[in-house]
Write a protein that holds these residues in place. Structure first.
Motif, PDB file in Angstrom:
ATOM      1  N   ASN A  44       0.824  -1.210   0.000  1.00  0.00           N
ATOM      2  CA  ASN A  44       0.000   0.000   0.000  1.00  0.00           C
ATOM      3  C   ASN A  44       0.861   1.263   0.000  1.00  0.00           C
ATOM      4  N   THR A  45       2.018   1.199   0.657  1.00  0.00           N
ATOM      5  CA  THR A  45       2.932   2.345   0.664  1.00  0.00           C
ATOM      6  C   THR A  45       3.447   2.604  -0.750  1.00  0.00           C
ATOM      7  N   LYS A  96       0.522   4.029  -2.808  1.00  0.00           N
ATOM      8  CA  LYS A  96       0.102   5.377  -2.410  1.00  0.00           C
ATOM      9  C   LYS A  96       1.149   6.438  -2.739  1.00  0.00           C
ATOM     10  N   TYR A  97       2.426   6.136  -2.471  1.00  0.00           N
ATOM     11  CA  TYR A  97       3.467   7.157  -2.582  1.00  0.00           C
ATOM     12  C   TYR A  97       4.402   6.973  -3.773  1.00  0.00           C
TER      13      TYR A  97
END
Length: 155
Positions: A65-66, A69-70
């Motif tokens: 997810n990191t 997302k980024y």
């Protein structure tokens, strides 16, 4: 004063500390540079080249997810790489690198954009730097020099 790899090895050896690396953009260049100096075996136990997203997730525990997302080229991923490396190695110093060597940009990020993480003294510091208008290998070399320079400042 620590201002080169030989002094770094000597310092770490005196402290009985170890250093580990999780490298993506630099592809093992940081670890290789240290290994080129006599005495490195006293301070370097482990280094990982986690070039793919899957390897960052599998070996270092970076959260998918990191990445989503980024971006895989982010301070957040560099942070998680350094944290995951410390969780595995327990080294006193853990360095991570991720970024875009180029020559092409990735989305909104320019070629030469690099993110770094340093785990030291129970904290993780992240850095970002853009090395513009350089070849792939020049970006990698500059990234290696930059992160060692930041480490020297911390020590």
């Amino acid at each position: 004063m620590i201002n080169n790899l030989g002094n770094l090895i000597k310092y770490l050896k005196e402290k009985k500390w170890h250093i580990s690396f999780a490298e993506s953009l630099t592809g093992g260049l940081c670890a290789s540079s240290l290994v080129a100096i006599s005495g490195a075996s006293n301070v370097l136990n482990e280094a990982f080249v986690t070039y793919s997203n899957e390897s960052k997730i599998k070996y270092l525990g970076v959260n998918e997810n990191t990445i989503n997302k980024y971006s895989v080229f982010s301070k957040e991923v560099a942070y998680e790489m350094a944290q995951g490396l410390h969780n595995i190695t327990k080294a006193q110093i853990c360095i991570s690198t991720t970024g875009i060597a180029g020559p092409n940009p990735e989305g909104d990020l320019p070629a030469g954009y690099v993110c770094f993480g340093i785990y030291f003294n129970g904290e993780i510091k992240t850095y970002e730097k853009t090395f513009a208008n350089l070849s792939r290998n020049e970006v990698r070399e500059k990234a290696k020099d930059y992160i060692f320079g930041e480490l020297y400042k911390l020590l």
